[in-house]
Design an enzyme around this catalytic site. Structure first.
Site, mmCIF file in Angstrom:
data_model
loop_
_atom_site.group_PDB
_atom_site.id
_atom_site.type_symbol
_atom_site.label_atom_id
_atom_site.label_comp_id
_atom_site.label_asym_id
_atom_site.label_seq_id
_atom_site.Cartn_x
_atom_site.Cartn_y
_atom_site.Cartn_z
ATOM 1 N N GLY A 103 -8.914 65.281 41.073
ATOM 2 C CA GLY A 103 -9.652 65.334 39.936
ATOM 3 C C GLY A 103 -10.156 63.989 39.307
ATOM 4 O O GLY A 103 -10.597 63.981 38.062
ATOM 5 N N SER A 104 -10.460 63.018 40.035
ATOM 6 C CA SER A 104 -11.063 61.960 39.656
ATOM 7 C C SER A 104 -12.336 62.008 39.198
ATOM 8 O O SER A 104 -12.845 61.397 38.416
ATOM 9 C CB SER A 104 -10.968 60.674 40.877
ATOM 10 O OG SER A 104 -11.830 60.857 41.950
ATOM 11 N N ASN A 105 -13.141 63.147 40.029
ATOM 12 C CA ASN A 105 -14.485 63.181 39.487
ATOM 13 C C ASN A 105 -14.412 64.174 38.246
ATOM 14 O O ASN A 105 -15.302 63.695 37.308
ATOM 15 C CB ASN A 105 -15.168 64.051 40.682
ATOM 16 C CG ASN A 105 -16.051 63.152 41.686
ATOM 17 O OD1 ASN A 105 -16.909 62.469 41.559
ATOM 18 N ND2 ASN A 105 -15.218 63.330 42.960
ATOM 19 N N LEU B 102 -14.253 79.664 47.476
ATOM 20 C CA LEU B 102 -15.708 80.425 47.230
ATOM 21 C C LEU B 102 -15.654 80.929 45.778
ATOM 22 O O LEU B 102 -14.800 81.410 45.454
ATOM 23 C CB LEU B 102 -15.979 81.361 48.042
ATOM 24 C CG LEU B 102 -16.431 81.021 49.456
ATOM 25 C CD1 LEU B 102 -16.494 82.114 50.507
ATOM 26 C CD2 LEU B 102 -17.752 79.996 49.680
ATOM 27 N N ASN C 54 -22.120 72.060 43.207
ATOM 28 C CA ASN C 54 -20.868 71.276 43.939
ATOM 29 C C ASN C 54 -21.103 69.946 44.315
ATOM 30 O O ASN C 54 -22.351 69.673 44.657
ATOM 31 C CB ASN C 54 -20.685 72.270 45.035
ATOM 32 C CG ASN C 54 -19.344 71.606 45.768
ATOM 33 O OD1 ASN C 54 -18.380 71.286 45.237
ATOM 34 N ND2 ASN C 54 -19.691 71.946 47.118
ATOM 35 N N HIS D 10 -20.308 67.398 47.521
ATOM 36 C CA HIS D 10 -19.483 67.167 48.922
ATOM 37 C C HIS D 10 -19.808 65.943 49.481
ATOM 38 O O HIS D 10 -20.757 65.258 49.319
ATOM 39 C CB HIS D 10 -20.343 68.429 49.796
ATOM 40 C CG HIS D 10 -19.847 68.434 51.122
ATOM 41 N ND1 HIS D 10 -18.674 69.299 51.545
ATOM 42 C CD2 HIS D 10 -19.939 67.968 52.531
ATOM 43 C CE1 HIS D 10 -18.262 69.242 52.636
ATOM 44 N NE2 HIS D 10 -19.140 68.520 53.136
ATOM 45 N N ASP E 160 -20.989 75.249 50.829
ATOM 46 C CA ASP E 160 -21.795 74.099 51.105
ATOM 47 C C ASP E 160 -23.068 74.275 51.604
ATOM 48 O O ASP E 160 -24.102 73.738 52.199
ATOM 49 C CB ASP E 160 -21.281 73.130 52.273
ATOM 50 C CG ASP E 160 -19.661 72.793 51.939
ATOM 51 O OD1 ASP E 160 -19.554 72.535 50.553
ATOM 52 O OD2 ASP E 160 -18.782 72.681 52.769
ATOM 53 N N GLU F 79 -19.690 59.025 44.201
ATOM 54 C CA GLU F 79 -19.685 60.277 43.273
ATOM 55 C C GLU F 79 -19.480 60.094 41.998
ATOM 56 O O GLU F 79 -20.205 60.459 41.019
ATOM 57 C CB GLU F 79 -18.342 60.902 43.980
ATOM 58 C CG GLU F 79 -18.690 61.625 45.314
ATOM 59 C CD GLU F 79 -17.541 62.423 45.913
ATOM 60 O OE1 GLU F 79 -17.858 63.494 46.515
ATOM 61 O OE2 GLU F 79 -16.452 62.338 45.416
HETATM 62 C C1 GAR Z 1 -14.353 64.591 46.339
HETATM 63 O O1 GAR Z 1 -14.708 63.606 47.375
HETATM 64 C C2 GAR Z 1 -15.494 65.773 46.812
HETATM 65 O O2 GAR Z 1 -16.602 65.465 47.381
HETATM 66 C C3 GAR Z 1 -14.558 66.513 47.830
HETATM 67 O O3 GAR Z 1 -13.213 66.506 47.227
HETATM 68 C C4 GAR Z 1 -13.145 65.548 46.555
HETATM 69 C C5 GAR Z 1 -12.401 65.671 45.194
HETATM 70 O O4 GAR Z 1 -11.870 64.452 44.750
HETATM 71 N N1 GAR Z 1 -15.055 67.950 47.834
HETATM 72 C C6 GAR Z 1 -15.089 68.750 49.101
HETATM 73 O O5 GAR Z 1 -14.602 68.093 50.115
HETATM 74 C C7 GAR Z 1 -15.465 70.105 48.949
HETATM 75 N N2 GAR Z 1 -15.683 70.586 50.179
HETATM 76 P P1 GAR Z 1 -11.521 64.303 43.208
HETATM 77 O O6 GAR Z 1 -10.387 65.519 43.039
HETATM 78 O O7 GAR Z 1 -10.683 62.938 42.959
HETATM 79 O O8 GAR Z 1 -12.583 64.446 42.371
#
Ligand code: GAR
Length: 192
Positions: free
Chosen positions: A12-14, A87, A102, A104, A145, A174
């Site tokens: 969940g850093s994003n 999904l 989303n 990616h 995707d 990101e």
């Molecule tokens: C992110 O890098 C995102 O792009 C990826 O998961 C990570 C989650 O990081 N998503 C996918 O791979 C979707 N297919 P986070 O939990 O630190 O935000």
């Protein structure tokens, strides 16, 4: 007030960056974090940032209207998938058509699809001998995707790069772009 819901399955850093970004905004807020994983670190992040969270399982998500109804009852305007690995069911896709995005960690349409997440993506990119990789922000549809691309940013892969070093660079990109792109899309909702 425009209300955002964030779906996340892991760290969940994003999600955290998005919550912090909109904590400063006057007319937009992150109203809810949702996860399919009761142990996801994103739930701790949401709790320390005082954002309500909701956990659901596969049966509830795909066989009931409960998640849809919660989003509707809170008045969610926009849905963000930030490291969410399932999904989205049709009832939610239909209600929030054009308002679910989303992120990616690769340059779609390459290196997407079921099972392509996190370090698996970066490993595949390196194994394929790609010269560059990057991030893609895209609309969500019923396939993994494949929705329309909104934003991409690329960087060169160095000979010394590993899946871990690429993951770090991806996260930096990101965190820099995702909140701002969401902000632009949410602002546009007013003009619809
Ligand atoms: C992110 O890098 C995102 O792009 C990826 O998961 C990570 C989650 O990081 N998503 C996918 O791979 C979707 N297919 P986070 O939990 O630190 O935000």
């Amino acid at each position: 007030m425009k209300r955002i819901a964030i779906f996340a399955s892991g760290s969940g850093s994003n999600a955290q960056k998005i919550i912090e970004y909109f904590a400063e905004a006057e007319n937009t807020e992150v109203s809810l974090v949702l996860s399919n994983n009761e142990n996801a670190f994103v739930l701790e992040r949401a709790s320390s940032l005082n954002i309500p969270a909701y956990v659901f399982d596969r049966q509830l998500f795909y066989e009931t209207e409960q998640v849809h109804d919660i989003l509707r009852d809170i008045g969610i305007d926009f849905i963000v998938l930030a490291g969410f690995m399932w999904l989205v069911p049709q009832n939610i896709l239909s209600h929030w058509a054009g308002r679910i995005i989303n992120i990616h960690p690769a340059l779609l349409p390459k290196f997407g699809g079921k099972g392509m997440y996190g370090d698996k993506v970066h490993k595949a990119v390196i194994d394929a001998g790609e010269k560059e990789t990057g991030i893609t922000i895209h609309y969500v549809n019923e396939k993994y995707d494949e929705g329309e691309i909104i934003f991409q940013e690329a960087f060169k892969i160095l000979p010394k790069d590993t899946p871990e070093s690429i993951a770090e660079k991806i996260h930096v990109l990101e965190h820099k772009h995702f909140p701002a792109v969401i902000g632009q899309l949410v602002d546009k909702l007013d003009q619809e």
